[in-house]
Design a protein around this motif. Structure first.
Motif, PDB file in Angstrom:
ATOM      1  N   PRO A  79       0.796  -1.240   0.000  1.00 21.30           N
ATOM      2  CA  PRO A  79       0.000   0.000   0.000  1.00 21.30           C
ATOM      3  C   PRO A  79       0.828   1.290   0.000  1.00 21.30           C
ATOM      4  O   PRO A  79       0.260   2.364  -0.167  1.00 21.30           O
ATOM      5  N   GLY A  80       2.131   1.179   0.158  1.00 23.94           N
ATOM      6  CA  GLY A  80       2.984   2.359   0.026  1.00 23.94           C
ATOM      7  C   GLY A  80       3.124   2.854  -1.395  1.00 23.94           C
ATOM      8  O   GLY A  80       3.649   3.949  -1.621  1.00 23.94           O
ATOM      9  N   TRP A  81       2.654   2.069  -2.358  1.00 24.89           N
ATOM     10  CA  TRP A  81       2.673   2.473  -3.767  1.00 24.89           C
ATOM     11  C   TRP A  81       1.299   2.975  -4.191  1.00 24.89           C
ATOM     12  O   TRP A  81       0.279   2.443  -3.764  1.00 24.89           O
ATOM     13  N   ALA A  82       1.271   3.952  -5.091  1.00 25.35           N
ATOM     14  CA  ALA A  82       0.049   4.401  -5.754  1.00 25.35           C
ATOM     15  C   ALA A  82       0.313   4.377  -7.259  1.00 25.35           C
ATOM     16  O   ALA A  82       0.851   5.335  -7.827  1.00 25.35           O
TER      17      ALA A  82
ATOM     18  N   GLN B 192       8.756  15.372  -7.055  1.00 30.29           N
ATOM     19  CA  GLN B 192       7.629  15.099  -7.954  1.00 30.29           C
ATOM     20  C   GLN B 192       7.309  13.607  -8.013  1.00 30.29           C
ATOM     21  O   GLN B 192       6.147  13.213  -8.165  1.00 30.29           O
ATOM     22  N   VAL B 193       8.317  12.772  -7.857  1.00 32.73           N
ATOM     23  CA  VAL B 193       8.100  11.324  -7.855  1.00 32.73           C
ATOM     24  C   VAL B 193       7.509  10.878  -6.525  1.00 32.73           C
ATOM     25  O   VAL B 193       6.592  10.045  -6.482  1.00 32.73           O
ATOM     26  N   VAL B 194       7.995  11.444  -5.425  1.00 32.27           N
ATOM     27  CA  VAL B 194       7.423  11.145  -4.109  1.00 32.27           C
ATOM     28  C   VAL B 194       5.937  11.460  -4.099  1.00 32.27           C
ATOM     29  O   VAL B 194       5.105  10.652  -3.663  1.00 32.27           O
ATOM     30  N   GLU B 195       5.566  12.633  -4.583  1.00 32.05           N
ATOM     31  CA  GLU B 195       4.160  13.055  -4.556  1.00 32.05           C
ATOM     32  C   GLU B 195       3.289  12.205  -5.463  1.00 32.05           C
ATOM     33  O   GLU B 195       2.122  11.969  -5.159  1.00 32.05           O
ATOM     34  N   ARG B 196       3.851  11.716  -6.557  1.00 30.73           N
ATOM     35  CA  ARG B 196       3.042  10.957  -7.509  1.00 30.73           C
ATOM     36  C   ARG B 196       2.849   9.507  -7.095  1.00 30.73           C
ATOM     37  O   ARG B 196       1.758   8.947  -7.277  1.00 30.73           O
ATOM     38  N   TYR B 197       3.881   8.865  -6.538  1.00 31.31           N
ATOM     39  CA  TYR B 197       3.836   7.409  -6.389  1.00 31.31           C
ATOM     40  C   TYR B 197       3.837   6.895  -4.951  1.00 31.31           C
ATOM     41  O   TYR B 197       3.547   5.716  -4.739  1.00 31.31           O
ATOM     42  N   PHE B 198       4.140   7.726  -3.974  1.00 36.94           N
ATOM     43  CA  PHE B 198       4.347   7.228  -2.610  1.00 36.94           C
ATOM     44  C   PHE B 198       3.496   8.017  -1.610  1.00 36.94           C
ATOM     45  O   PHE B 198       3.963   9.005  -1.036  1.00 36.94           O
ATOM     46  N   PRO B 199       2.272   7.583  -1.375  1.00 37.73           N
ATOM     47  CA  PRO B 199       1.324   8.383  -0.591  1.00 37.73           C
ATOM     48  C   PRO B 199       1.678   8.535   0.887  1.00 37.73           C
ATOM     49  O   PRO B 199       1.188   9.456   1.538  1.00 37.73           O
ATOM     50  N   GLY B 200       2.516   7.655   1.420  1.00 36.65           N
ATOM     51  CA  GLY B 200       2.853   7.754   2.830  1.00 36.65           C
ATOM     52  C   GLY B 200       4.209   8.364   3.105  1.00 36.65           C
ATOM     53  O   GLY B 200       4.684   8.335   4.246  1.00 36.65           O
ATOM     54  N   VAL B 201       4.837   8.932   2.083  1.00 38.28           N
ATOM     55  CA  VAL B 201       6.139   9.577   2.252  1.00 38.28           C
ATOM     56  C   VAL B 201       5.914  11.073   2.441  1.00 38.28           C
ATOM     57  O   VAL B 201       5.152  11.701   1.697  1.00 38.28           O
ATOM     58  N   GLY B 202       6.590  11.647   3.447  1.00 38.99           N
ATOM     59  CA  GLY B 202       6.353  13.040   3.806  1.00 38.99           C
ATOM     60  C   GLY B 202       7.532  13.947   3.528  1.00 38.99           C
ATOM     61  O   GLY B 202       8.126  13.926   2.445  1.00 38.99           O
ATOM     62  N   ALA B 203       7.904  14.721   4.534  1.00 40.06           N
ATOM     63  CA  ALA B 203       8.884  15.791   4.360  1.00 40.06           C
ATOM     64  C   ALA B 203      10.298  15.255   4.141  1.00 40.06           C
ATOM     65  O   ALA B 203      10.677  14.186   4.639  1.00 40.06           O
ATOM     66  N   LEU B 204      11.061  16.025   3.389  1.00 39.07           N
ATOM     67  CA  LEU B 204      12.477  15.734   3.190  1.00 39.07           C
ATOM     68  C   LEU B 204      13.212  15.827   4.527  1.00 39.07           C
ATOM     69  O   LEU B 204      13.092  16.813   5.247  1.00 39.07           O
ATOM     70  N   ARG B 205      13.972  14.782   4.856  1.00 37.97           N
ATOM     71  CA  ARG B 205      14.829  14.829   6.044  1.00 37.97           C
ATOM     72  C   ARG B 205      16.184  15.441   5.711  1.00 37.97           C
ATOM     73  O   ARG B 205      16.605  16.434   6.277  1.00 37.97           O
ATOM     74  N   VAL B 206      16.877  14.780   4.791  1.00 36.29           N
ATOM     75  CA  VAL B 206      18.218  15.239   4.427  1.00 36.29           C
ATOM     76  C   VAL B 206      18.550  14.735   3.033  1.00 36.29           C
ATOM     77  O   VAL B 206      18.133  13.649   2.639  1.00 36.29           O
ATOM     78  N   GLY B 207      19.256  15.552   2.287  1.00 32.18           N
ATOM     79  CA  GLY B 207      19.725  15.147   0.972  1.00 32.18           C
ATOM     80  C   GLY B 207      21.244  15.036   0.957  1.00 32.18           C
ATOM     81  O   GLY B 207      21.934  15.600   1.811  1.00 32.18           O
ATOM     82  N   ALA B 208      21.770  14.318  -0.009  1.00 31.67           N
ATOM     83  CA  ALA B 208      23.217  14.119  -0.118  1.00 31.67           C
ATOM     84  C   ALA B 208      23.600  14.049  -1.588  1.00 31.67           C
ATOM     85  O   ALA B 208      22.746  13.892  -2.470  1.00 31.67           O
ATOM     86  N   VAL B 209      24.887  14.173  -1.855  1.00 37.87           N
ATOM     87  CA  VAL B 209      25.407  14.054  -3.217  1.00 37.87           C
ATOM     88  C   VAL B 209      26.387  12.897  -3.287  1.00 37.87           C
ATOM     89  O   VAL B 209      26.992  12.499  -2.291  1.00 37.87           O
ATOM     90  N   CYS B 210      26.514  12.344  -4.479  1.00 39.32           N
ATOM     91  CA  CYS B 210      27.481  11.290  -4.734  1.00 39.32           C
ATOM     92  C   CYS B 210      27.943  11.433  -6.173  1.00 39.32           C
ATOM     93  O   CYS B 210      27.541  12.368  -6.874  1.00 39.32           O
ATOM     94  N   GLN B 211      28.788  10.535  -6.614  1.00 38.21           N
ATOM     95  CA  GLN B 211      29.297  10.604  -7.981  1.00 38.21           C
ATOM     96  C   GLN B 211      29.172   9.259  -8.665  1.00 38.21           C
ATOM     97  O   GLN B 211      29.305   8.214  -8.031  1.00 38.21           O
ATOM     98  N   TYR B 212      28.861   9.313  -9.948  1.00 37.66           N
ATOM     99  CA  TYR B 212      28.947   8.143 -10.804  1.00 37.66           C
ATOM    100  C   TYR B 212      30.159   8.338 -11.717  1.00 37.66           C
ATOM    101  O   TYR B 212      30.392   9.445 -12.218  1.00 37.66           O
ATOM    102  N   ILE B 213      30.913   7.272 -11.929  1.00 34.48           N
ATOM    103  CA  ILE B 213      31.935   7.254 -12.970  1.00 34.48           C
ATOM    104  C   ILE B 213      31.412   6.306 -14.046  1.00 34.48           C
ATOM    105  O   ILE B 213      31.235   5.116 -13.808  1.00 34.48           O
ATOM    106  N   ARG B 214      31.171   6.838 -15.228  1.00 34.83           N
ATOM    107  CA  ARG B 214      30.463   6.098 -16.268  1.00 34.83           C
ATOM    108  C   ARG B 214      31.312   5.886 -17.511  1.00 34.83           C
ATOM    109  O   ARG B 214      32.143   6.720 -17.875  1.00 34.83           O
ATOM    110  N   THR B 215      31.056   4.780 -18.183  1.00 32.71           N
ATOM    111  CA  THR B 215      31.528   4.579 -19.542  1.00 32.71           C
ATOM    112  C   THR B 215      30.402   4.987 -20.496  1.00 32.71           C
ATOM    113  O   THR B 215      29.257   5.157 -20.076  1.00 32.71           O
ATOM    114  N   PRO B 216      30.691   5.128 -21.793  1.00 23.70           N
ATOM    115  CA  PRO B 216      29.630   5.529 -22.728  1.00 23.70           C
ATOM    116  C   PRO B 216      28.443   4.582 -22.764  1.00 23.70           C
ATOM    117  O   PRO B 216      27.303   5.013 -22.963  1.00 23.70           O
TER     118      PRO B 216
END
Length: 372
Positions: free
Chosen positions: A115-118, A285-309
């Motif tokens: 039920p966490g999904w909509a 926008q994804v939280v609001e569309r698909y996850f009805p029981g998810v609320g306020a942002l607690r904390v955000g973070a950054v990371c890095q991807y190293i990608r090939t083509p």
């Protein structure tokens, strides 16, 4: 990958091993921070990964048993997307080819079961029971403890390698910013964003790019605890790909976006979470569309991807005795136990496992200098 390889060598080889890290692992300067990673075997990036994924799961469970630590949480992983989404189609193809158990569900069946999904009924889901969540920083700490107990492995922290040189007689020398020099007959370079610049200094150009990525934790209700909600990947109707985790040990609902991101040069500082206008919006926008029981942002973070083509890994020996392992593109850690074994065999016994053939340099350009 370096720590996993050193751990394998410490237990399966008589070779002396020097393990260099510019920082003090576990740390936030590579690709292993953020606490958790998904582990799945029905693989949306290609069926060729499945044997490695199966071997990795076996080795993760072995490490868990040997260490006495909880390193893997069996939540299952749900992959969701619109009908015909390439990632979902490949997940199902991988499961068919390798005989993996996978439940196929309509969107409304997903929403009923969790039920966490909509979800709209037209969406499609496939659930892998044996998948789950790895605790990455605990794993790094376990490996570190084991290699530090080995008389044949020397872990050197604060070793910022700025140049690689050929040895006077043979092998390779790593030159550090503080003037220290470390030599070895055979070397594995698995330094993330620094692989391409270091190899360029030897005349070998590698097709690796660095991208800034974001993820975040949110408040959520009981629908998202580990007893009621799995790990997931979500392909939206627009084709954007997200991943996420249930609320583990009260940390909150965690989610990030796998595609997109901001290109960075090696060594360039990453802007903190929230400094790019899309950082919050693309997740919210994804939280609001698909996850009805998810609320306020607690904390955000950054990371890095190293990608090939092509976003497949880059694992090869572009110069004799000098192996590179990179381009893990946000989906590499789950394989680290198996790749540590494979890279250890390659370093110690010069045995290249057939599972690594997909990741060679020749797939980019047979004329590229230094390829083999």
């Amino acid at each position: 990958m370096g720590m996993a390889t050193a751990d394998w060598l410490a237990r399966h080889s008589d070779a002396r091993v020097q393990l260099l890290d510019a920082y003090c692992p576990p740390h936030e300067h590579g690709a292993h921070h953020g606490e958790t990673r998904l582990l799945r075997q029905a693989y949306g990036e290609g069926s060729s990964y499945v044997p490695l994924a199966k071997r990795a799961l076996k080795l993760w469970k072995q490490l868990e048993e040997e260490s006495g630590e909880t390193l893997f949480l069996s939540t299952g992983v749900l992959n969701v997307g619109p009908p015909g989404a390439p990632f979902i189609d490949q997940v199902e193809a991988s499961a068919r080819q390798h005989g993996l158990a996978l439940d196929s569900l309509s969107g409304d069946q997903v929403s009923s079961r969790w039920p966490g999904w909509a979800l709209e009924a037209s969406m499609h889901g496939c659930f892998e029971h044996e998948a789950g969540v790895l605790f990455v920083e605990r794993i790094i700490a376990c490996w570190r403890a084991r290699v530090e107990q080995s008389p044949q492995v020397s872990l050197v922290t604060g070793a910022q390698v700025i140049r690689l040189e050929a040895g006077e007689q043979s092998g390779w020398v790593a030159v550090c910013a503080d003037g220290r020099r470390f030599g070895a007959d055979r070397v594995l370079l698995s330094g993330g964003q620094h692989i391409a610049p270091l190899m360029a200094g030897l005349g070998v150009e590698l097709p690796l790019t660095r991208v800034r990525k974001t993820f975040a934790w949110y408040e959520c209700d009981a629908r998202y605890d580990t007893a009621h909600f799995p790990g997931f990947s979500l392909t939206t109707p627009s084709g954007a790909i997200y991943y996420g985790f249930p609320d583990i040990e009260g940390a909150g609902f965690k989610m990030g976006r796998h595609d997109s991101g901001q290109p960075l040069e090696a060594g360039e500082a990453m802007a903190p979470f929230g400094e790019h206008e899309d950082d919050i919006r693309e997740l919210q926008q994804v939280v609001e569309r698909y996850f009805p029981g998810v609320g306020a942002l607690r904390v955000g973070a950054v990371c890095q991807y190293i990608r090939t083509p092509d976003e497949h890994f880059l694992i090869d020996e572009p110069l004799p005795g000098l192996l590179v392992a990179g381009g893990f593109s946000g989906h590499g850690f789950k394989f680290a136990s198996a790749l540590g074994e494979a890279l250890g065999l390659w370093l110690d016994q010069k045995q290249r496992l057939p599972e690594l053939a997909l990741f060679g340099l020749t797939r980019f350009s047979s004329s590229r200098e230094g390829t083999s």
